[in-house]
Scaffold this motif. Structure first.
Motif, PDB file in Angstrom:
ATOM      1  N   VAL A  64      -3.617   9.885  -5.665  1.00 13.63           N
ATOM      2  CA  VAL A  64      -4.370   8.767  -5.564  1.00 13.63           C
ATOM      3  C   VAL A  64      -6.139   8.372  -4.635  1.00 13.63           C
ATOM      4  CG1 VAL A  64      -1.853   6.950  -5.473  1.00 13.63           C
ATOM      5  CG2 VAL A  64      -3.439   7.837  -3.646  1.00 13.63           C
ATOM      6  N   ASN A  65      -6.526   7.000  -5.349  1.00 13.96           N
ATOM      7  CA  ASN A  65      -7.504   6.696  -4.896  1.00 13.96           C
ATOM      8  C   ASN A  65      -7.502   6.371  -3.417  1.00 13.96           C
ATOM      9  OD1 ASN A  65     -10.298   5.767  -4.387  1.00 13.96           O
ATOM     10  ND2 ASN A  65     -10.911   6.031  -6.402  1.00 13.96           N
ATOM     11  N   PRO A  66      -8.108   6.500  -2.595  1.00 15.61           N
ATOM     12  CA  PRO A  66      -7.068   5.800  -1.414  1.00 15.61           C
ATOM     13  C   PRO A  66      -8.362   4.469  -1.048  1.00 15.61           C
ATOM     14  CG  PRO A  66      -8.702   7.961  -0.354  1.00 15.61           C
ATOM     15  CD  PRO A  66      -9.160   8.024  -1.962  1.00 15.61           C
ATOM     16  N   LYS A  67      -9.024   4.367  -1.797  1.00 19.28           N
ATOM     17  CA  LYS A  67      -9.675   3.278  -1.404  1.00 19.28           C
ATOM     18  C   LYS A  67      -9.133   2.076  -2.461  1.00 19.28           C
ATOM     19  CE  LYS A  67     -13.510   5.131  -0.454  1.00 19.28           C
ATOM     20  NZ  LYS A  67     -15.652   5.494  -0.602  1.00 19.28           N
ATOM     21  N   GLN A  96       4.566  -7.711  -1.791  1.00 23.83           N
ATOM     22  CA  GLN A  96       5.988  -6.416  -1.716  1.00 23.83           C
ATOM     23  C   GLN A  96       5.868  -5.950  -0.460  1.00 23.83           C
ATOM     24  OE1 GLN A  96       7.572  -6.028  -5.082  1.00 23.83           O
ATOM     25  NE2 GLN A  96       9.112  -8.366  -5.157  1.00 23.83           N
ATOM     26  N   GLY A  97       4.083  -5.640  -0.664  1.00 20.93           N
ATOM     27  CA  GLY A  97       3.749  -4.069  -0.003  1.00 20.93           C
ATOM     28  C   GLY A  97       2.321  -3.676  -0.064  1.00 20.93           C
ATOM     29  N   TYR A  98       2.072  -2.495  -1.191  1.00 24.63           N
ATOM     30  CA  TYR A  98       1.015  -1.728  -1.731  1.00 24.63           C
ATOM     31  C   TYR A  98       1.177  -0.706  -2.338  1.00 24.63           C
ATOM     32  CZ  TYR A  98      -0.407  -3.103   3.366  1.00 24.63           C
ATOM     33  OH  TYR A  98      -0.938  -4.024   4.567  1.00 24.63           O
ATOM     34  N   HIS A  99       0.375  -1.233  -3.556  1.00 26.67           N
ATOM     35  CA  HIS A  99      -0.266  -0.904  -4.331  1.00 26.67           C
ATOM     36  C   HIS A  99      -1.207   0.397  -5.314  1.00 26.67           C
ATOM     37  CE1 HIS A  99       0.926  -0.404  -9.688  1.00 26.67           C
ATOM     38  NE2 HIS A  99       0.082  -0.714  -9.185  1.00 26.67           N
ATOM     39  N   ASN A 100      -0.487   1.687  -5.975  1.00 30.53           N
ATOM     40  CA  ASN A 100      -1.826   2.245  -7.038  1.00 30.53           C
ATOM     41  C   ASN A 100      -1.335   2.786  -7.890  1.00 30.53           C
ATOM     42  OD1 ASN A 100      -4.096   3.796  -6.458  1.00 30.53           O
ATOM     43  ND2 ASN A 100      -4.235   4.417  -3.842  1.00 30.53           N
ATOM     44  N   LYS A 101      -2.323   3.685  -8.344  1.00 22.95           N
ATOM     45  CA  LYS A 101      -2.261   4.756  -9.419  1.00 22.95           C
ATOM     46  C   LYS A 101      -2.250   5.854  -9.616  1.00 22.95           C
ATOM     47  CE  LYS A 101      -1.526   1.171 -12.457  1.00 22.95           C
ATOM     48  NZ  LYS A 101      -1.909   0.687 -13.845  1.00 22.95           N
ATOM     49  N   CYS A 153      -2.536  10.949 -13.957  1.00 20.27           N
ATOM     50  CA  CYS A 153      -1.295  10.175 -15.109  1.00 20.27           C
ATOM     51  C   CYS A 153      -1.373   8.879 -14.722  1.00 20.27           C
ATOM     52  CB  CYS A 153      -0.198  10.636 -14.838  1.00 20.27           C
ATOM     53  SG  CYS A 153       1.053  10.238 -13.155  1.00 20.27           S
ATOM     54  N   GLY A 154      -1.954   7.681 -14.350  1.00 14.72           N
ATOM     55  CA  GLY A 154      -1.844   6.188 -14.257  1.00 14.72           C
ATOM     56  C   GLY A 154      -0.358   6.187 -13.642  1.00 14.72           C
ATOM     57  N   LEU A 155       0.615   6.480 -13.570  1.00 13.96           N
ATOM     58  CA  LEU A 155       1.746   6.312 -12.603  1.00 13.96           C
ATOM     59  C   LEU A 155       1.701   5.547 -11.561  1.00 13.96           C
ATOM     60  CD1 LEU A 155       4.375   9.155 -14.140  1.00 13.96           C
ATOM     61  CD2 LEU A 155       4.429   7.284 -15.001  1.00 13.96           C
ATOM     62  N   ALA A 170       5.168   7.323 -10.403  1.00 15.58           N
ATOM     63  CA  ALA A 170       4.612   8.364 -10.252  1.00 15.58           C
ATOM     64  C   ALA A 170       5.600   9.673  -8.305  1.00 15.58           C
ATOM     65  CB  ALA A 170       4.046   8.407  -9.031  1.00 15.58           C
ATOM     66  N   LEU A 171       7.105   8.749  -8.790  1.00 16.39           N
ATOM     67  CA  LEU A 171       7.785   9.284  -7.493  1.00 16.39           C
ATOM     68  C   LEU A 171       8.880  10.332  -8.483  1.00 16.39           C
ATOM     69  CD1 LEU A 171       8.416   6.422  -4.799  1.00 16.39           C
ATOM     70  CD2 LEU A 171       6.739   8.119  -4.976  1.00 16.39           C
ATOM     71  N   VAL A 172       9.313   9.465  -9.886  1.00 20.17           N
ATOM     72  CA  VAL A 172      10.588  10.633 -10.293  1.00 20.17           C
ATOM     73  C   VAL A 172       9.640  12.184 -10.216  1.00 20.17           C
ATOM     74  CG1 VAL A 172      11.534  10.326 -12.412  1.00 20.17           C
ATOM     75  CG2 VAL A 172      10.621   8.011 -11.818  1.00 20.17           C
ATOM     76  N   GLY A 173       8.921  12.201 -10.526  1.00 19.00           N
ATOM     77  CA  GLY A 173       8.902  14.119 -10.591  1.00 19.00           C
ATOM     78  C   GLY A 173       7.144  14.042 -10.372  1.00 19.00           C
TER      79      GLY A 173
END
Length: 108
Positions: free
Chosen positions: A52-55, A62-67, A71-73, A87-90
Protein backbone atom coordinates in the motif's frame (compact mmCIF):
# COMPACT_ATOMS: atom_id res chain seq x y z
CA UNK A 1 -4.83 23.53 16.71
CA UNK A 2 -1.87 23.24 14.34
CA UNK A 3 -1.55 27.00 14.10
CA UNK A 4 -1.59 27.63 17.86
CA UNK A 5 1.59 28.17 19.84
CA UNK A 6 2.46 25.88 22.73
CA UNK A 7 1.49 28.62 25.18
CA UNK A 8 -1.91 29.07 23.53
CA UNK A 9 -2.57 25.33 23.64
CA UNK A 10 -1.62 25.16 27.33
CA UNK A 11 -3.84 28.14 28.14
CA UNK A 12 -6.77 26.65 26.24
CA UNK A 13 -6.30 23.28 27.96
CA UNK A 14 -6.21 24.90 31.41
CA UNK A 15 -9.27 27.03 30.59
CA UNK A 16 -11.22 23.85 29.79
CA UNK A 17 -10.39 22.54 33.27
CA UNK A 18 -8.09 19.77 32.03
CA UNK A 19 -4.64 19.03 33.36
CA UNK A 20 -2.14 19.65 30.51
CA UNK A 21 0.14 16.85 31.71
CA UNK A 22 -2.71 14.31 31.79
CA UNK A 23 -3.90 15.44 28.36
CA UNK A 24 -0.38 15.08 26.97
CA UNK A 25 -0.10 11.56 28.41
CA UNK A 26 -3.53 10.61 27.03
CA UNK A 27 -2.64 11.96 23.59
CA UNK A 28 0.69 10.16 23.64
CA UNK A 29 -1.04 6.87 24.52
CA UNK A 30 -3.55 7.26 21.68
CA UNK A 31 -0.79 8.02 19.17
CA UNK A 32 1.31 5.09 20.41
CA UNK A 33 -1.67 2.72 20.09
CA UNK A 34 -2.40 3.96 16.55
CA UNK A 35 1.25 3.58 15.59
CA UNK A 36 1.33 -0.01 16.88
CA UNK A 37 -1.89 -0.84 15.00
CA UNK A 38 -0.47 0.58 11.76
CA UNK A 39 2.77 -1.36 12.22
CA UNK A 40 0.82 -4.60 12.75
CA UNK A 41 -1.27 -4.01 9.61
CA UNK A 42 1.82 -3.25 7.53
CA UNK A 43 3.52 -6.47 8.74
CA UNK A 44 0.43 -8.49 7.89
CA UNK A 45 0.17 -6.95 4.41
CA UNK A 46 3.87 -7.53 3.78
CA UNK A 47 3.53 -11.20 4.75
CA UNK A 48 0.81 -11.52 2.08
CA UNK A 49 2.87 -9.59 -0.53
CA UNK A 50 0.38 -6.71 -0.63
CA UNK A 51 1.80 -3.21 -0.95
CA UNK A 52 0.00 0.00 0.00
CA UNK A 53 1.06 3.60 -0.46
CA UNK A 54 1.71 4.84 3.08
CA UNK A 55 0.51 8.33 2.10
CA UNK A 56 -2.90 7.06 0.99
CA UNK A 57 -4.29 5.91 4.33
CA UNK A 58 -7.73 7.52 4.61
CA UNK A 59 -9.40 8.15 7.94
CA UNK A 60 -13.10 7.46 8.20
CA UNK A 61 -15.64 6.75 10.93
CA UNK A 62 -14.63 3.15 11.49
CA UNK A 63 -10.86 3.57 11.25
CA UNK A 64 -8.41 3.76 8.38
CA UNK A 65 -8.62 2.48 4.80
CA UNK A 66 -6.15 1.81 1.98
CA UNK A 67 -5.82 -0.42 -1.10
CA UNK A 68 -3.08 -2.69 -2.41
CA UNK A 69 -1.11 -0.90 -5.15
CA UNK A 70 -0.96 -4.06 -7.24
CA UNK A 71 -4.32 -5.79 -6.99
CA UNK A 72 -6.57 -3.02 -5.62
CA UNK A 73 -7.96 -5.09 -2.75
CA UNK A 74 -8.84 -3.08 0.33
CA UNK A 75 -7.51 -3.19 3.86
CA UNK A 76 -9.01 -1.47 6.90
CA UNK A 77 -7.98 -1.17 10.52
CA UNK A 78 -8.89 0.55 13.75
CA UNK A 79 -6.53 1.82 16.42
CA UNK A 80 -7.90 -0.90 18.70
CA UNK A 81 -6.40 -3.55 16.41
CA UNK A 82 -9.38 -4.68 14.33
CA UNK A 83 -8.30 -5.50 10.76
CA UNK A 84 -10.45 -6.48 7.77
CA UNK A 85 -10.64 -6.31 3.99
CA UNK A 86 -10.13 -8.30 0.82
CA UNK A 87 -6.34 -7.92 0.94
CA UNK A 88 -6.27 -10.10 4.04
CA UNK A 89 -7.92 -13.10 2.39
CA UNK A 90 -4.70 -14.34 0.83
CA UNK A 91 -1.53 -13.48 -1.08
CA UNK A 92 -1.57 -10.68 -3.63
CA UNK A 93 -2.14 -12.33 -7.00
CA UNK A 94 -0.62 -9.34 -8.80
CA UNK A 95 2.53 -9.11 -6.69
CA UNK A 96 5.81 -9.67 -8.51
CA UNK A 97 7.04 -11.87 -5.65
CA UNK A 98 3.89 -14.00 -5.80
CA UNK A 99 4.19 -14.39 -9.58
CA UNK A 100 7.81 -15.56 -9.23
CA UNK A 101 6.81 -18.07 -6.54
CA UNK A 102 3.92 -19.35 -8.70
CA UNK A 103 6.27 -19.82 -11.68
CA UNK A 104 8.84 -21.62 -9.53
CA UNK A 105 6.14 -23.94 -8.15
CA UNK A 106 4.95 -24.82 -11.64
CA UNK A 107 8.51 -25.38 -12.87
CA UNK A 108 8.54 -22.24 -15.04
Amino acid sequence: MLELSDEEILAETRESGADPREEAERTHAVLRQASKALEAVNKLLWSLDHTVNPKYWQHWEQGYHNKCRDCGLSVNFTVTGEVWGGALVGPCRESERYTVREQEASGG
